[in-house]
Design a protein around this motif. Structure first.
Motif, PDB file in Angstrom:
ATOM      1  N   LEU A 112      23.696 -10.238  18.181  1.00  0.00           N
ATOM      2  CA  LEU A 112      22.540  -9.615  18.827  1.00  0.00           C
ATOM      3  C   LEU A 112      22.442  -8.142  18.447  1.00  0.00           C
ATOM      4  O   LEU A 112      21.346  -7.622  18.200  1.00  0.00           O
ATOM      5  CB  LEU A 112      22.644  -9.782  20.345  1.00  0.00           C
ATOM      6  CG  LEU A 112      21.474  -9.219  21.171  1.00  0.00           C
ATOM      7  CD1 LEU A 112      20.138  -9.794  20.697  1.00  0.00           C
ATOM      8  CD2 LEU A 112      21.689  -9.512  22.654  1.00  0.00           C
ATOM      9  N   ARG A 113      23.564  -7.452  18.380  1.00  0.00           N
ATOM     10  CA  ARG A 113      23.550  -6.045  17.969  1.00  0.00           C
ATOM     11  C   ARG A 113      23.001  -5.901  16.554  1.00  0.00           C
ATOM     12  O   ARG A 113      22.182  -5.024  16.268  1.00  0.00           O
ATOM     13  CB  ARG A 113      24.960  -5.443  18.039  1.00  0.00           C
ATOM     14  CG  ARG A 113      25.574  -5.445  19.423  1.00  0.00           C
ATOM     15  CD  ARG A 113      26.700  -4.433  19.528  1.00  0.00           C
ATOM     16  NE  ARG A 113      27.761  -4.582  18.538  1.00  0.00           N
ATOM     17  CZ  ARG A 113      28.864  -5.305  18.723  1.00  0.00           C
ATOM     18  NH1 ARG A 113      29.046  -5.973  19.857  1.00  0.00           N
ATOM     19  NH2 ARG A 113      29.802  -5.354  17.784  1.00  0.00           N
ATOM     20  N   LEU A 114      23.463  -6.781  15.658  1.00  0.00           N
ATOM     21  CA  LEU A 114      22.993  -6.729  14.281  1.00  0.00           C
ATOM     22  C   LEU A 114      21.501  -7.046  14.193  1.00  0.00           C
ATOM     23  O   LEU A 114      20.766  -6.429  13.403  1.00  0.00           O
ATOM     24  CB  LEU A 114      23.784  -7.704  13.417  1.00  0.00           C
ATOM     25  CG  LEU A 114      25.265  -7.369  13.215  1.00  0.00           C
ATOM     26  CD1 LEU A 114      25.978  -8.509  12.483  1.00  0.00           C
ATOM     27  CD2 LEU A 114      25.428  -6.072  12.442  1.00  0.00           C
ATOM     28  N   ALA A 115      21.050  -7.991  14.989  1.00  0.00           N
ATOM     29  CA  ALA A 115      19.625  -8.354  14.968  1.00  0.00           C
ATOM     30  C   ALA A 115      18.759  -7.198  15.444  1.00  0.00           C
ATOM     31  O   ALA A 115      17.701  -6.916  14.866  1.00  0.00           O
ATOM     32  CB  ALA A 115      19.396  -9.590  15.841  1.00  0.00           C
ATOM     33  N   ARG A 116      19.185  -6.531  16.486  1.00  0.00           N
ATOM     34  CA  ARG A 116      18.409  -5.383  16.967  1.00  0.00           C
ATOM     35  C   ARG A 116      18.328  -4.293  15.902  1.00  0.00           C
ATOM     36  O   ARG A 116      17.278  -3.669  15.710  1.00  0.00           O
ATOM     37  CB  ARG A 116      19.044  -4.837  18.243  1.00  0.00           C
ATOM     38  CG  ARG A 116      18.818  -5.697  19.472  1.00  0.00           C
ATOM     39  CD  ARG A 116      19.582  -5.147  20.645  1.00  0.00           C
ATOM     40  NE  ARG A 116      19.373  -5.921  21.853  1.00  0.00           N
ATOM     41  CZ  ARG A 116      20.231  -5.968  22.856  1.00  0.00           C
ATOM     42  NH1 ARG A 116      21.372  -5.278  22.793  1.00  0.00           N
ATOM     43  NH2 ARG A 116      19.978  -6.686  23.933  1.00  0.00           N
ATOM     44  N   HIS A 117      19.444  -4.065  15.222  1.00  0.00           N
ATOM     45  CA  HIS A 117      19.446  -3.072  14.148  1.00  0.00           C
ATOM     46  C   HIS A 117      18.476  -3.489  13.048  1.00  0.00           C
ATOM     47  O   HIS A 117      17.697  -2.659  12.538  1.00  0.00           O
ATOM     48  CB  HIS A 117      20.858  -2.938  13.585  1.00  0.00           C
ATOM     49  CG  HIS A 117      20.937  -2.116  12.343  1.00  0.00           C
ATOM     50  ND1 HIS A 117      20.826  -0.747  12.346  1.00  0.00           N
ATOM     51  CD2 HIS A 117      21.097  -2.479  11.020  1.00  0.00           C
ATOM     52  CE1 HIS A 117      20.927  -0.295  11.109  1.00  0.00           C
ATOM     53  NE2 HIS A 117      21.091  -1.317  10.295  1.00  0.00           N
ATOM     54  N   PHE A 118      18.507  -4.736  12.654  1.00  0.00           N
ATOM     55  CA  PHE A 118      17.621  -5.245  11.600  1.00  0.00           C
ATOM     56  C   PHE A 118      16.162  -5.030  11.989  1.00  0.00           C
ATOM     57  O   PHE A 118      15.359  -4.562  11.167  1.00  0.00           O
ATOM     58  CB  PHE A 118      17.907  -6.738  11.389  1.00  0.00           C
ATOM     59  CG  PHE A 118      17.119  -7.359  10.264  1.00  0.00           C
ATOM     60  CD1 PHE A 118      17.699  -7.516   9.017  1.00  0.00           C
ATOM     61  CD2 PHE A 118      15.819  -7.789  10.461  1.00  0.00           C
ATOM     62  CE1 PHE A 118      16.976  -8.094   7.973  1.00  0.00           C
ATOM     63  CE2 PHE A 118      15.091  -8.359   9.424  1.00  0.00           C
ATOM     64  CZ  PHE A 118      15.669  -8.519   8.170  1.00  0.00           C
ATOM     65  N   VAL A 119      15.818  -5.340  13.222  1.00  0.00           N
ATOM     66  CA  VAL A 119      14.420  -5.204  13.673  1.00  0.00           C
ATOM     67  C   VAL A 119      14.030  -3.727  13.740  1.00  0.00           C
ATOM     68  O   VAL A 119      12.916  -3.354  13.377  1.00  0.00           O
ATOM     69  CB  VAL A 119      14.228  -5.915  15.028  1.00  0.00           C
ATOM     70  CG1 VAL A 119      12.842  -5.629  15.601  1.00  0.00           C
ATOM     71  CG2 VAL A 119      14.441  -7.421  14.862  1.00  0.00           C
ATOM     72  N   ARG A 120      14.930  -2.880  14.213  1.00  0.00           N
ATOM     73  CA  ARG A 120      14.633  -1.442  14.226  1.00  0.00           C
ATOM     74  C   ARG A 120      14.358  -0.931  12.826  1.00  0.00           C
ATOM     75  O   ARG A 120      13.416  -0.154  12.608  1.00  0.00           O
ATOM     76  CB  ARG A 120      15.803  -0.664  14.843  1.00  0.00           C
ATOM     77  CG  ARG A 120      15.901  -0.737  16.344  1.00  0.00           C
ATOM     78  CD  ARG A 120      16.826   0.342  16.890  1.00  0.00           C
ATOM     79  NE  ARG A 120      18.181   0.227  16.367  1.00  0.00           N
ATOM     80  CZ  ARG A 120      19.141  -0.477  16.968  1.00  0.00           C
ATOM     81  NH1 ARG A 120      18.894  -1.109  18.103  1.00  0.00           N
ATOM     82  NH2 ARG A 120      20.361  -0.533  16.443  1.00  0.00           N
ATOM     83  N   GLN A 121      15.174  -1.368  11.866  1.00  0.00           N
ATOM     84  CA  GLN A 121      14.975  -0.930  10.485  1.00  0.00           C
ATOM     85  C   GLN A 121      13.650  -1.437   9.934  1.00  0.00           C
ATOM     86  O   GLN A 121      12.962  -0.728   9.194  1.00  0.00           O
ATOM     87  CB  GLN A 121      16.130  -1.416   9.607  1.00  0.00           C
ATOM     88  CG  GLN A 121      17.479  -0.809   9.943  1.00  0.00           C
ATOM     89  CD  GLN A 121      17.500   0.694   9.718  1.00  0.00           C
ATOM     90  OE1 GLN A 121      17.387   1.478  10.647  1.00  0.00           O
ATOM     91  NE2 GLN A 121      17.636   1.086   8.472  1.00  0.00           N
ATOM     92  N   ALA A 122      13.280  -2.647  10.295  1.00  0.00           N
ATOM     93  CA  ALA A 122      12.020  -3.213   9.810  1.00  0.00           C
ATOM     94  C   ALA A 122      10.818  -2.441  10.325  1.00  0.00           C
ATOM     95  O   ALA A 122       9.809  -2.290   9.626  1.00  0.00           O
ATOM     96  CB  ALA A 122      11.914  -4.677  10.230  1.00  0.00           C
ATOM     97  N   HIS A 123      10.915  -1.932  11.546  1.00  0.00           N
ATOM     98  CA  HIS A 123       9.797  -1.211  12.147  1.00  0.00           C
ATOM     99  C   HIS A 123       9.834   0.288  11.852  1.00  0.00           C
ATOM    100  O   HIS A 123       8.878   0.995  12.177  1.00  0.00           O
ATOM    101  CB  HIS A 123       9.798  -1.409  13.665  1.00  0.00           C
ATOM    102  CG  HIS A 123       9.250  -2.742  14.079  1.00  0.00           C
ATOM    103  ND1 HIS A 123      10.014  -3.890  14.046  1.00  0.00           N
ATOM    104  CD2 HIS A 123       8.018  -3.113  14.524  1.00  0.00           C
ATOM    105  CE1 HIS A 123       9.283  -4.910  14.469  1.00  0.00           C
ATOM    106  NE2 HIS A 123       8.075  -4.471  14.751  1.00  0.00           N
TER     107      HIS A 123
END
Length: 218
Positions: A112-123
């Motif tokens: 979940l931590r990695l997913a949040r980071h991925f989404v933050r980077q995408a936005h």
């Protein structure tokens, strides 16, 4: 003699009351020197970041970086050692993923931590010149060595430390592929479809990808 006598007489009252000339203390001088040194170092980093992003590793010289930072060329070597070491320092400053992997102030599971980071980077948008740095520099053998070292030391290694069970390196490498894959996709295709997706839904899907990558093989 008269001038000397008048000067001495003018100083006498101040000295009699224990006052001292307004000379910076040694500690203040050291502190100011340290601030100046840190400010110069940061200017060099900022200049290198912009120039490497614009021209790539091979298109930038130490002299160009020093000129853009309004600093002496010798200071690049004093603070960083070489152009390659300066490039590595610029890149290493971008690895916020380290804090995500370590779980600093975030007790949620690693996927979940990695997913949040991925989404933050995408936005986040293309605000950083670092993707351009990589695109324009990765063909250089020195840069490839830097990337290999940093990927192992700052991403794959820390992921392995977080994992239990067999095949930890394989699982960490697979997760790293997901983490790093967003960069090329952003630069070649664009991430507008991801940005248009509800962030919570996108996070849930990406977390499932990371969970599948990190789960021990059966």
């Amino acid at each position: 003699m008269l001038d000397q006598a008048e000067t001495a007489a003018g100083q006498a009252p101040a000295q009699a009351h224990g006052q001292v000339p307004d000379v910076p203390a040694e500690g203040q001088a050291r502190a100011r020197h340290k601030r100046d040194r840190e400010a110069t170092r940061q200017r060099l980093l900022d200049a290198a970041r912009d120039l490497f992003g614009e021209h790539g590793y091979d298109g930038v010289t130490v002299r160009m970086i020093a000129a853009a930072a309004d600093a002496n060329v010798a200071l690049v070597h004093r603070y960083f050692g070489s152009k390659a070491a300066l490039f590595a320092t610029v890149l290493e400053g971008e690895y916020v993923i380290q804090r995500v992997i370590a779980g600093e102030d975030d007790p949620d599971p690693l996927p979940l931590r990695l997913a949040r980071h991925f989404v933050r980077q995408a936005h986040r948008g293309p605000a950083s010149p670092v993707p351009r740095m990589l695109d324009r520099s990765v063909g250089n053998p020195e840069v490839r060595d830097i990337l290999q070292d940093q990927m192992e030391r700052l991403v794959i290694g820390p992921l392995i430390d977080q994992l239990d069970g067999p095949d930890a390196r394989t699982r960490a490498t697979l997760a790293t592929t997901i983490i790093m894959g967003g960069g090329p996709i952003r630069r070649v295709v664009g991430l507008d479809p991801l940005r248009a997706t509800d962030p919570d839904e996108l996070t849930e899907r990406v977390a499932a990808m990371f969970d599948a990558a990190l789960t021990p093989y059966r």
